[in-house]
Motif scaffolding. Structure first.
Motif, PDB file in Angstrom:
ATOM      1  N   ASN A 144       0.869  -1.179   0.000  1.00 14.03           N
ATOM      2  CA  ASN A 144       0.000   0.000   0.000  1.00 14.03           C
ATOM      3  C   ASN A 144       0.902   1.224   0.000  1.00 14.03           C
ATOM      4  N   TYR A 145       0.879   1.996  -1.072  1.00 14.88           N
ATOM      5  CA  TYR A 145       1.782   3.148  -1.168  1.00 14.88           C
ATOM      6  C   TYR A 145       1.231   4.143  -2.188  1.00 14.88           C
ATOM      7  N   ILE A 146       1.904   5.288  -2.264  1.00  9.08           N
ATOM      8  CA  ILE A 146       1.521   6.330  -3.224  1.00  9.08           C
ATOM      9  C   ILE A 146       2.603   6.419  -4.294  1.00  9.08           C
ATOM     10  N   GLU A 147       2.184   6.374  -5.536  1.00  7.66           N
ATOM     11  CA  GLU A 147       3.110   6.447  -6.676  1.00  7.66           C
ATOM     12  C   GLU A 147       2.901   7.755  -7.426  1.00  7.66           C
ATOM     13  N   LYS A 148       4.004   8.456  -7.647  1.00  8.47           N
ATOM     14  CA  LYS A 148       3.959   9.696  -8.436  1.00  8.47           C
ATOM     15  C   LYS A 148       4.275   9.357  -9.894  1.00  8.47           C
TER      16      LYS A 148
ATOM     17  N   PRO B 152      -2.792 -10.274  -1.880  1.00  8.56           N
ATOM     18  CA  PRO B 152      -2.869 -11.620  -2.452  1.00  8.56           C
ATOM     19  C   PRO B 152      -4.268 -12.210  -2.248  1.00  8.56           C
ATOM     20  N   VAL B 153      -4.726 -12.990  -3.239  1.00  4.93           N
ATOM     21  CA  VAL B 153      -5.998 -13.716  -3.129  1.00  4.93           C
ATOM     22  C   VAL B 153      -5.654 -15.175  -2.817  1.00  4.93           C
ATOM     23  N   LEU B 154      -6.177 -15.684  -1.672  1.00  4.42           N
ATOM     24  CA  LEU B 154      -5.831 -17.027  -1.220  1.00  4.42           C
ATOM     25  C   LEU B 154      -7.015 -17.979  -1.354  1.00  4.42           C
ATOM     26  N   ASP B 155      -6.720 -19.237  -1.648  1.00  9.44           N
ATOM     27  CA  ASP B 155      -7.785 -20.253  -1.668  1.00  9.44           C
ATOM     28  C   ASP B 155      -7.990 -20.800  -0.262  1.00  9.44           C
ATOM     29  N   ALA B 156      -8.845 -21.806  -0.116  1.00  9.50           N
ATOM     30  CA  ALA B 156      -9.183 -22.351   1.203  1.00  9.50           C
ATOM     31  C   ALA B 156      -7.976 -22.951   1.908  1.00  9.50           C
ATOM     32  N   ASP B 157      -6.976 -23.365   1.133  1.00  6.82           N
ATOM     33  CA  ASP B 157      -5.778 -23.960   1.723  1.00  6.82           C
ATOM     34  C   ASP B 157      -4.660 -22.950   1.963  1.00  6.82           C
ATOM     35  N   GLY B 158      -4.954 -21.689   1.673  1.00  9.58           N
ATOM     36  CA  GLY B 158      -3.946 -20.657   1.898  1.00  9.58           C
ATOM     37  C   GLY B 158      -2.978 -20.473   0.752  1.00  9.58           C
ATOM     38  N   ASN B 159      -3.255 -21.069  -0.397  1.00  9.10           N
ATOM     39  CA  ASN B 159      -2.395 -20.906  -1.565  1.00  9.10           C
ATOM     40  C   ASN B 159      -2.811 -19.655  -2.350  1.00  9.10           C
ATOM     41  N   VAL B 160      -1.814 -19.000  -2.926  1.00  9.29           N
ATOM     42  CA  VAL B 160      -2.101 -17.776  -3.683  1.00  9.29           C
ATOM     43  C   VAL B 160      -2.730 -18.117  -5.023  1.00  9.29           C
ATOM     44  N   MET B 161      -3.897 -17.526  -5.267  1.00  7.31           N
ATOM     45  CA  MET B 161      -4.595 -17.718  -6.541  1.00  7.31           C
ATOM     46  C   MET B 161      -4.336 -16.556  -7.505  1.00  7.31           C
ATOM     47  N   GLY B 162      -3.917 -15.427  -6.951  1.00  9.86           N
ATOM     48  CA  GLY B 162      -3.688 -14.246  -7.773  1.00  9.86           C
ATOM     49  C   GLY B 162      -3.591 -13.008  -6.900  1.00  9.86           C
ATOM     50  N   ILE B 163      -3.821 -11.868  -7.500  1.00  5.55           N
ATOM     51  CA  ILE B 163      -3.690 -10.583  -6.806  1.00  5.55           C
ATOM     52  C   ILE B 163      -4.899  -9.719  -7.134  1.00  5.55           C
ATOM     53  N   VAL B 164      -5.420  -9.030  -6.120  1.00  4.20           N
ATOM     54  CA  VAL B 164      -6.442  -8.024  -6.367  1.00  4.20           C
ATOM     55  C   VAL B 164      -5.850  -6.665  -5.994  1.00  4.20           C
ATOM     56  N   GLY B 165      -6.059  -5.678  -6.846  1.00  2.00           N
ATOM     57  CA  GLY B 165      -5.481  -4.359  -6.592  1.00  2.00           C
ATOM     58  C   GLY B 165      -6.464  -3.239  -6.828  1.00  2.00           C
ATOM     59  N   ILE B 166      -6.291  -2.172  -6.078  1.00  2.00           N
ATOM     60  CA  ILE B 166      -7.105  -0.963  -6.259  1.00  2.00           C
ATOM     61  C   ILE B 166      -6.147   0.213  -6.464  1.00  2.00           C
ATOM     62  N   VAL B 167      -6.364   0.968  -7.523  1.00  2.00           N
ATOM     63  CA  VAL B 167      -5.573   2.160  -7.802  1.00  2.00           C
ATOM     64  C   VAL B 167      -6.501   3.370  -7.738  1.00  2.00           C
ATOM     65  N   LYS B 168      -6.181   4.302  -6.861  1.00  2.00           N
ATOM     66  CA  LYS B 168      -7.036   5.473  -6.666  1.00  2.00           C
ATOM     67  C   LYS B 168      -6.261   6.742  -7.018  1.00  2.00           C
ATOM     68  N   ASP B 169      -6.843   7.560  -7.877  1.00  2.00           N
ATOM     69  CA  ASP B 169      -6.228   8.835  -8.243  1.00  2.00           C
ATOM     70  C   ASP B 169      -6.451   9.840  -7.102  1.00  2.00           C
ATOM     71  N   ILE B 170      -5.372  10.191  -6.410  1.00  2.00           N
ATOM     72  CA  ILE B 170      -5.470  11.151  -5.296  1.00  2.00           C
ATOM     73  C   ILE B 170      -4.702  12.436  -5.622  1.00  2.00           C
ATOM     74  N   SER B 171      -4.553  12.717  -6.909  1.00  2.00           N
ATOM     75  CA  SER B 171      -3.768  13.880  -7.348  1.00  2.00           C
ATOM     76  C   SER B 171      -4.289  15.177  -6.742  1.00  2.00           C
ATOM     77  N   ASN B 172      -5.617  15.382  -6.785  1.00  2.00           N
ATOM     78  CA  ASN B 172      -6.183  16.630  -6.259  1.00  2.00           C
ATOM     79  C   ASN B 172      -5.930  16.769  -4.766  1.00  2.00           C
ATOM     80  N   LEU B 173      -6.035  15.647  -4.032  1.00  2.00           N
ATOM     81  CA  LEU B 173      -5.793  15.676  -2.589  1.00  2.00           C
ATOM     82  C   LEU B 173      -4.340  16.032  -2.289  1.00  2.00           C
ATOM     83  N   ILE B 174      -3.391  15.395  -2.982  1.00  2.00           N
ATOM     84  CA  ILE B 174      -1.968  15.660  -2.758  1.00  2.00           C
ATOM     85  C   ILE B 174      -1.629  17.102  -3.103  1.00  2.00           C
ATOM     86  N   LYS B 175      -2.167  17.589  -4.226  1.00  2.00           N
ATOM     87  CA  LYS B 175      -1.887  18.958  -4.641  1.00  2.00           C
ATOM     88  C   LYS B 175      -2.468  19.966  -3.651  1.00  2.00           C
ATOM     89  N   LEU B 176      -3.649  19.642  -3.090  1.00  2.00           N
ATOM     90  CA  LEU B 176      -4.241  20.506  -2.076  1.00  2.00           C
ATOM     91  C   LEU B 176      -3.386  20.513  -0.813  1.00  2.00           C
TER      92      LEU B 176
END
Length: 260
Positions: free
Chosen positions: A60-64, A80-104
């Motif tokens: 979780n970080y901010i990228e310029k 990471p997305v894990l199955d019932a046995d705790g194995n990684v099935m993939g990745i889920v990600g959220i990217v949020k544009d916070i440019s206006n907040l940072i500039k403010l």
């Protein structure tokens, strides 16, 4: 994304942002190595994905990012997305544009450290001390105090006193360099930090300022400022140099003081 870092699901916005205007483009089945125009950034994101799959740790970080002339800030969260046995099935990600907040936030910070009347740094900036580790030594430490401000305020009003302050500051800024730091500590008191300046260089700059002041008149009175100079060779010497410059400035003020 799957365990190979390939996109398997995304919002239409994510697909559109990476399409470069191509309506037939699809992000699916591609990694960031494939879609990022900035190959260094694409490599970073891809290696980040592989590390999440390996360690099961989230990020979780901010990228310029810069696109042409415009700068954007994105808050990136990947888990990471894990199955019932705790194995990684993939990745889920959220990217949020916070440019206006940072500039403010940057704008508000700038307001908090700026003297509104002179547009120099203010005492809050000085007390934060954040400038200290950015200075390039030796530093010419200059304390300055405007002469006769009280006389102008008492006899011509505070508006004229403000004109005097701005006139002195504008003259200072003509001779100090962009790398130098000018701070308004109080009503008529300023601190100037001349980067990579020894005593000879500092004297030269301050003498230029003083000579120019001799040609400026307000209410038919020649303006003037008292100056004190000291040299700091490193950060450890800075506070002592400020005290020494302050002492020298008051000595100069006593010497130049006159009754109008």
């Amino acid at each position: 994304k799957d365990t190979n870092g390939r996109y398997v699901l995304s919002t239409h916005v994510c697909n559109m942002l990476n399409s470069n205007g191509d309506s037939s483009f699809s992000i699916y089945g591609k990694t960031d190595l494939d879609i990022q125009p900035d190959k260094t950034l694409g490599k970073k994101f891809y290696e980040e994905d592989m590390n999440i799959i390996k360690t099961k740790n989230n990020v979780n970080y901010i990228e310029k990012m810069q696109f042409g002339e415009e700068v954007f800030y994105y808050q990136i969260n990947k888990n990471p997305v894990l199955d019932a046995d705790g194995n990684v099935m993939g990745i889920v990600g959220i990217v949020k544009d916070i440019s206006n907040l940072i500039k403010l936030q940057e704008k508000l910070k700038n307001y908090s450290i700026t003297d509104m009347m002179t547009q120099t740094y203010n005492r809050s900036f000085y007390e934060s001390g954040e400038y200290k580790n950015k200075l390039k030594y030796p530093v010419g430490v200059v304390m300055a105090d405007i002469n006769n401000l009280k006389y102008y305020n008492d006899n011509y009003g505070h508006k004229e006193g403000d004109i005097l302050i701005r006139t002195i500051v504008n003259n200072m800024q003509r001779y100090i360099r962009p790398v130098d730091v000018l701070i308004r500590l109080g009503g008529d008191e300023f601190l100037i930090l001349l980067q990579e300046c020894d005593k000879k260089d500092s004297d030269k700059i301050i003498n230029q300022i003083k000579n120019a002041e001799g040609n400026i008149k307000l209410q038919n009175i020649t303006v003037g400022t008292s100056y004190g100079i000291s040299i700091a060779n490193n950060e450890e010497e800075l506070n002592n140099s400020i005290a020494e410059a302050d002492k020298a400035m008051y000595a100069d003020k006593r010497k130049s003081k006159k009754i109008l």
